[in-house]
Design a protein around this motif. Structure first.
Motif, PDB file in Angstrom:
ATOM      1  N   ILE A  57      -8.430  -1.805  -1.855  1.00 29.08           N
ATOM      2  CA  ILE A  57      -7.653  -2.467  -2.260  1.00 29.08           C
ATOM      3  C   ILE A  57      -7.390  -3.461  -3.365  1.00 29.08           C
ATOM      4  O   ILE A  57      -6.850  -4.172  -4.629  1.00 29.08           O
ATOM      5  CB  ILE A  57      -7.531  -3.421  -0.804  1.00 29.08           C
ATOM      6  N   PRO A  58      -8.912  -4.126  -4.095  1.00 28.41           N
ATOM      7  CA  PRO A  58      -8.662  -5.320  -5.086  1.00 28.41           C
ATOM      8  C   PRO A  58      -8.478  -4.199  -6.556  1.00 28.41           C
ATOM      9  O   PRO A  58      -8.645  -4.797  -7.985  1.00 28.41           O
ATOM     10  CB  PRO A  58     -10.399  -5.702  -4.915  1.00 28.41           C
ATOM     11  N   PHE A  59      -9.206  -3.211  -6.723  1.00 29.68           N
ATOM     12  CA  PHE A  59      -9.585  -2.199  -7.508  1.00 29.68           C
ATOM     13  C   PHE A  59      -8.307  -0.696  -8.548  1.00 29.68           C
ATOM     14  O   PHE A  59      -8.758  -0.751  -9.249  1.00 29.68           O
ATOM     15  CB  PHE A  59     -10.707  -1.883  -7.546  1.00 29.68           C
ATOM     16  N   CYS A  60      -7.062  -1.228  -7.915  1.00 30.72           N
ATOM     17  CA  CYS A  60      -6.489   0.414  -7.653  1.00 30.72           C
ATOM     18  C   CYS A  60      -5.325  -0.573  -8.819  1.00 30.72           C
ATOM     19  O   CYS A  60      -5.302  -1.351  -8.265  1.00 30.72           O
ATOM     20  CB  CYS A  60      -5.807   0.680  -6.034  1.00 30.72           C
ATOM     21  N   GLY A  61      -5.446   0.591  -9.628  1.00 33.20           N
ATOM     22  CA  GLY A  61      -4.860   0.063 -11.085  1.00 33.20           C
ATOM     23  C   GLY A  61      -3.741   0.695 -10.522  1.00 33.20           C
ATOM     24  O   GLY A  61      -2.923   0.628 -11.998  1.00 33.20           O
ATOM     25  N   TYR A  62      -3.241   1.034  -9.698  1.00 33.39           N
ATOM     26  CA  TYR A  62      -1.500   1.371  -9.528  1.00 33.39           C
ATOM     27  C   TYR A  62      -1.596   1.491  -7.937  1.00 33.39           C
ATOM     28  O   TYR A  62      -2.123   0.991  -7.352  1.00 33.39           O
ATOM     29  CB  TYR A  62      -2.040   2.930 -10.413  1.00 33.39           C
ATOM     30  N   ASN A  63      -0.204   1.819  -8.070  1.00 31.86           N
ATOM     31  CA  ASN A  63       0.340   2.079  -6.639  1.00 31.86           C
ATOM     32  C   ASN A  63      -0.570   2.230  -5.918  1.00 31.86           C
ATOM     33  O   ASN A  63      -1.047   3.696  -5.902  1.00 31.86           O
ATOM     34  CB  ASN A  63       1.908   2.785  -6.512  1.00 31.86           C
ATOM     35  N   MET A  64      -0.758   1.831  -4.197  1.00 29.56           N
ATOM     36  CA  MET A  64      -1.908   2.880  -3.674  1.00 29.56           C
ATOM     37  C   MET A  64      -1.525   4.060  -3.071  1.00 29.56           C
ATOM     38  O   MET A  64      -1.883   4.727  -2.464  1.00 29.56           O
ATOM     39  CB  MET A  64      -1.887   1.770  -3.119  1.00 29.56           C
ATOM     40  N   ALA A  65      -0.231   4.241  -2.790  1.00 22.23           N
ATOM     41  CA  ALA A  65       1.162   5.243  -2.144  1.00 22.23           C
ATOM     42  C   ALA A  65       0.537   6.391  -3.169  1.00 22.23           C
ATOM     43  O   ALA A  65       0.105   7.702  -2.771  1.00 22.23           O
ATOM     44  CB  ALA A  65       2.354   5.141  -2.209  1.00 22.23           C
ATOM     45  N   ASP A  66       0.351   6.107  -4.237  1.00 20.23           N
ATOM     46  CA  ASP A  66       0.201   7.258  -5.749  1.00 20.23           C
ATOM     47  C   ASP A  66      -0.833   7.817  -5.040  1.00 20.23           C
ATOM     48  O   ASP A  66      -1.546   8.623  -5.639  1.00 20.23           O
ATOM     49  CB  ASP A  66       0.794   6.471  -6.521  1.00 20.23           C
ATOM     50  N   TYR A  67      -1.879   6.528  -5.106  1.00 19.41           N
ATOM     51  CA  TYR A  67      -3.136   7.200  -4.937  1.00 19.41           C
ATOM     52  C   TYR A  67      -3.604   7.706  -3.855  1.00 19.41           C
ATOM     53  O   TYR A  67      -4.731   8.650  -3.752  1.00 19.41           O
ATOM     54  CB  TYR A  67      -4.274   5.582  -4.439  1.00 19.41           C
ATOM     55  N   PHE A  68      -3.110   7.378  -2.709  1.00 14.26           N
ATOM     56  CA  PHE A  68      -4.033   7.764  -1.308  1.00 14.26           C
ATOM     57  C   PHE A  68      -3.002   9.699  -1.851  1.00 14.26           C
ATOM     58  O   PHE A  68      -3.232  10.869  -1.268  1.00 14.26           O
ATOM     59  CB  PHE A  68      -2.252   7.653   0.423  1.00 14.26           C
ATOM     60  N   GLY A  69      -1.799   9.873  -2.619  1.00 16.28           N
ATOM     61  CA  GLY A  69      -1.118  11.260  -2.965  1.00 16.28           C
ATOM     62  C   GLY A  69      -2.844  11.951  -3.819  1.00 16.28           C
ATOM     63  O   GLY A  69      -2.666  13.070  -3.575  1.00 16.28           O
ATOM     64  N   SER A 124      -8.885   3.972 -12.473  1.00 22.29           N
ATOM     65  CA  SER A 124      -8.381   4.404 -11.657  1.00 22.29           C
ATOM     66  C   SER A 124      -7.093   5.126 -12.545  1.00 22.29           C
ATOM     67  O   SER A 124      -6.613   5.814 -11.982  1.00 22.29           O
ATOM     68  CB  SER A 124      -8.072   3.477 -10.747  1.00 22.29           C
ATOM     69  N   SER A 125      -6.274   3.843 -13.039  1.00 29.87           N
ATOM     70  CA  SER A 125      -5.659   4.489 -13.387  1.00 29.87           C
ATOM     71  C   SER A 125      -5.648   5.579 -14.743  1.00 29.87           C
ATOM     72  O   SER A 125      -4.700   7.032 -14.622  1.00 29.87           O
ATOM     73  CB  SER A 125      -4.652   3.214 -13.904  1.00 29.87           C
ATOM     74  N   GLN A 126      -6.364   5.710 -14.890  1.00 29.81           N
ATOM     75  CA  GLN A 126      -6.543   7.030 -15.886  1.00 29.81           C
ATOM     76  C   GLN A 126      -7.188   8.027 -15.360  1.00 29.81           C
ATOM     77  O   GLN A 126      -6.609   9.224 -15.656  1.00 29.81           O
ATOM     78  CB  GLN A 126      -7.704   6.763 -17.359  1.00 29.81           C
ATOM     79  N   ALA A 127      -7.793   7.700 -14.296  1.00 29.76           N
ATOM     80  CA  ALA A 127      -7.929   9.316 -13.596  1.00 29.76           C
ATOM     81  C   ALA A 127      -6.758  10.194 -12.938  1.00 29.76           C
ATOM     82  O   ALA A 127      -7.046  11.396 -12.613  1.00 29.76           O
ATOM     83  CB  ALA A 127      -9.389   8.883 -12.512  1.00 29.76           C
ATOM     84  N   THR A 151       1.825  -3.355 -15.394  1.00 24.33           N
ATOM     85  CA  THR A 151       2.628  -1.966 -15.568  1.00 24.33           C
ATOM     86  C   THR A 151       3.707  -2.180 -16.394  1.00 24.33           C
ATOM     87  O   THR A 151       4.255  -3.529 -15.487  1.00 24.33           O
ATOM     88  CB  THR A 151       1.723  -1.494 -14.357  1.00 24.33           C
ATOM     89  N   GLY A 152       4.867  -1.291 -16.450  1.00 24.62           N
ATOM     90  CA  GLY A 152       6.092  -1.490 -16.625  1.00 24.62           C
ATOM     91  C   GLY A 152       6.889  -1.845 -15.688  1.00 24.62           C
ATOM     92  O   GLY A 152       8.106  -2.855 -15.830  1.00 24.62           O
ATOM     93  N   THR A 153       7.033  -1.197 -14.959  1.00 22.18           N
ATOM     94  CA  THR A 153       7.578  -1.575 -13.571  1.00 22.18           C
ATOM     95  C   THR A 153       6.579  -1.875 -12.091  1.00 22.18           C
ATOM     96  O   THR A 153       5.836  -1.763 -12.360  1.00 22.18           O
ATOM     97  CB  THR A 153       7.893  -0.210 -12.817  1.00 22.18           C
ATOM     98  N   LYS A 154       7.292  -3.093 -11.637  1.00 23.15           N
ATOM     99  CA  LYS A 154       6.627  -3.409 -10.360  1.00 23.15           C
ATOM    100  C   LYS A 154       5.623  -2.728  -9.586  1.00 23.15           C
ATOM    101  O   LYS A 154       5.361  -2.587  -9.262  1.00 23.15           O
ATOM    102  CB  LYS A 154       7.911  -4.783  -9.622  1.00 23.15           C
ATOM    103  N   GLU A 155       6.585  -1.502  -9.282  1.00 23.35           N
ATOM    104  CA  GLU A 155       6.974  -0.124  -7.977  1.00 23.35           C
ATOM    105  C   GLU A 155       5.644   0.420  -8.711  1.00 23.35           C
ATOM    106  O   GLU A 155       5.039   0.799  -7.692  1.00 23.35           O
ATOM    107  CB  GLU A 155       7.898   0.432  -7.991  1.00 23.35           C
ATOM    108  N   ASP A 156       5.260   0.594 -10.061  1.00 27.67           N
ATOM    109  CA  ASP A 156       4.095   1.274 -10.168  1.00 27.67           C
ATOM    110  C   ASP A 156       3.051   0.732  -9.862  1.00 27.67           C
ATOM    111  O   ASP A 156       1.442   1.287 -10.207  1.00 27.67           O
ATOM    112  CB  ASP A 156       4.416   1.817 -12.397  1.00 27.67           C
TER     113      ASP A 156
END
Ligand code: GTP
Ligand code: SPV
Ligand code: MN
Length: 580
Positions: free
Chosen positions: A442-454, A214-217, A78-83
């Protein structure tokens, strides 16, 4: 066949980079599959199995250093590491492309390049999505035939000229030193080089249907999950659909097609690995299986543990890295019969007892879903199936009870985020080490997992009645290290309780971690457990949970302020209920 202008443009760019001898567009036909198989039989990529007992079945042996997903070589660019977040490997997109361009340049010289247009999801479904994959591996093309819907059907489902995930794959030299599985979710692009195996190479599966999806979703308001989908039919003929997340090689395929040991109950299979889940116009979650086949773990698949699984792989199946008997039949540990004399191991060498497993522990079968005896009649319904409950399951020798239910949606999301599991042979590295694996993603989330929980938490307000959330653990052990619960066909007893809870009826007692089955509320008819085993399987151990909460705090802290407050609150509530 060729696709839209955007598809052709991208294929031209890829060809300019990889310099193939020719370009072949896959049409998904049987004739094409048969041709691929013939070519692979000729060049030794496939071996024909016994045509009488295993018609149209083949054995493939992958490179011995290329037998499982390699998470250390998998990146979210992603553009930033945080994402990408602290749980993903990250590389800046420009750097990743520069490094991989070096590996792709000329990598297909003298060999054909296949272009595979594929559809993930049932034909005619608004939930389905398109990908176009380019590869220099015939084995991958044949596997994609089984695992996805290949050909013109893909183009028919594109909503615009560039509505497709781009996937570039080359075997490279198969060296782990030059192996990378790169994802560019912002461009819906995958670059994979240096592996021909499983999730590293069949790009429709983990790379597209989980990491990119997951990112698209998240952007589009749906969910892409590492989940099986099943329907439990009760004696009245009512079918309740459940989706269950479990880490790799931890029971999804087995549960998805389980043959019930309880009279009157029956499980229908919709999917065994991935679920795409949307909110319909009535505020109901509906799920489709994006795949068309199963890429399932062979070891321990037997007529006893998984009769439907054992039956479905008797024809039209590609086996990878299993052992071979002198009568040209596949063999693996836990298949049932004793290993016959003259067995050939997964690397093609004579096997001797005591010399380690004959089949690789992550050996697998690739088979059309349609061949599963329990495949649901509506498994390709474009509307999907209505999901009434979610299950989170993992492998834990200790701590986690056999089954319990979350207090509410937010608590359930917390329980999912709190998952830990013992590692398996599905990934390279040490087996049996506990690691955090929230929602088995954990192996499959295409973005920041904290955002995923959100993202998970955000569904509560969009749903009329959020599905109930359950936690299961088939893998709890006693002091001697023996499994407390027999598992497999007996797991239907747990599904029965879950559905009773959903429909109203099933009895439970409140504990600090959730609702645990009340004594006698799990159907134990016809089952003889060791005395005390059920109590031990359901026990909530305060000290073990205290330690688990400590480990969890450490895990959550790395997300910093991105971690949703609801998760921290549920963590604090649990500590309080435990009296800590
Ligand atoms: P992926 O395809 O890697 O995502 O895995 P999966 O979750 O579909 O795993 P699968 O069902 O193939 O399970 C693989 C392993 O789990 C095998 O070793 C099985 O024997 C074991 N297993 C599955 N169900 C049970 C169970 O109920 N009890 C026990 N003890 N083992 C189980
Ligand atoms: C998994 O590891 O979760 C699998 C197998 O389903 S693979 O497709 O190789 O990722
Ligand atoms: Mn999986």
């Amino acid at each position: 066949m060729s696709g839209t202008r955007q598809v052709e443009k991208w294929v031209d760019e890829v060809a300019a980079l990889t310099s193939p001898a020719k370009i072949a567009w896959a049409d998904g036909s049987k004739a094409e599959y048969d041709r691929l198989v013939d070519d692979m039989l000729r060049d030794g990529t496939l071996l024909a199995l016994n045509s009488r007992t295993y018609p149209n079945c083949y054995l493939h042996r992958s490179h011995p250093s290329d037998v499982a997903r390699t998470e250390n070589l998998t990146f979210i660019c992603t553009g930033t590491k945080e994402d990408a977040g602290p749980t993903n490997n990250w590389m800046a997109p420009a750097e990743a492309k520069e490094r991989l361009a070096g590996l792709f340049r000329g990598s297909m010289r003298g060999r054909p390049m296949w272009v595979i247009p594929y559809l993930m999801g049932p034909a005619g479904s608004a939930m389905s999505r398109v990908g176009v994959m380019v590869t220099d591996s015939a084995y991958v093309v044949a596997s994609m035939h089984i695992m996805t819907r290949v050909g013109a059907v893909a183009f028919e489902h594109m909503r615009s000229d560039d509505d497709f995930v781009r996937g570039l794959h080359s075997l490279g030299d198969l060296s782990p030193d030059r192996r990378f599985i790169m994802h560019f979710p912002e461009e819906r692009l995958i670059w994979s080089v240096g592996s021909g195996y499983g999730g590293n190479a069949l790009l429709g599966k983990k790379c597209h249907a989980l990491r990119i999806a997951s990112s698209q979703a998240r952007t589009e308001g749906w969910m892409a999950e590492h989940m099986l989908i099943l329907g439990l039919e009760d004696p009245d003929g009512r079918v309740t659909y459940l989706a269950a997340a479990m880490p790799s090689a931890s029971g999804k395929t087995n549960l998805a097609m389980v043959v019930s040991n309880l009279p009157g109950y029956r499980v229908w299979t919709v999917g065994d690995d991935i679920a795409w889940i949307h909110v319909d116009k009535n505020g109901q979650l509906r799920a489709v299986n994006p795949e068309r086949g199963f890429f399932g773990v062979a070891p321990n698949t037997s007529a006893k543990t998984n009769p439907n699984g054992a039956a479905m792989v008797r024809s039209n199946t590609i086996f990878t890295n299993v052992a071979l008997t002198p009568s040209n039949e596949p063999w693996w540990e836990g298949m049932g019969p004793e290993p016959p004399a003259g067995l050939i191991d997964w690397q093609g060498k004579p096997w001797t007892p005591g010399a380690g497993p004959a089949a690789h522990p992550n050996s697998r079968f690739t088979v059309p879903a349609q061949q599963c005896p329990s495949i649901a009649p509506n498994w390709e319904d474009p509307e999907g199936v209505p999901i009434s409950g979610f299950i989170f399951g993992s492998r834990r020798a200790r701590v986690v009870p056999l089954v319990f239910e979350a207090f509410d949606w937010n608590h359930g999301v917390f329980l999912g985020s709190a998952m830990g599991t013992e590692t398996t042979a599905a990934i390279t590295g040490k087996v049996g080490v506990v690691r955090r694996d929230p929602m088995a993603m954990i192996p499959f989330c295409g973005y920041n997992m904290a955002d995923y929980f959100g993202h998970w938490l955000s569904f509560a307000s969009r749903l009329k009645a959020p599905p109930r959330i359950f936690r299961v653990n088939w893998f709890r052990r006693d002091e001697q290290g023996k499994f407390l619960w027999p598992g497999y066909g007996e797991n239907v007893r747990i599904l029965k309780w879950i559905v009773e809870r959903i429909r109203g009826g099933g009895r439970a007692i409140e504990t600090p971690i959730g609702y645990v089955p009340a004594p006698g509320s799990l159907d134990e008819s016809g089952l003889s457990l060791a005395p005390g085993a059920m109590e031990a399987a359901l026990r909530v151990d305060r000290d073990e949970w205290r330690q688990a909460l400590d480990e969890l705090r450490e895990f959550y802290e790395q997300f910093g302020p991105r971690m949703p407050a609801q998760i921290w609150n549920a963590h604090a509530d649990t500590a309080r209920r435990l009296g800590l």
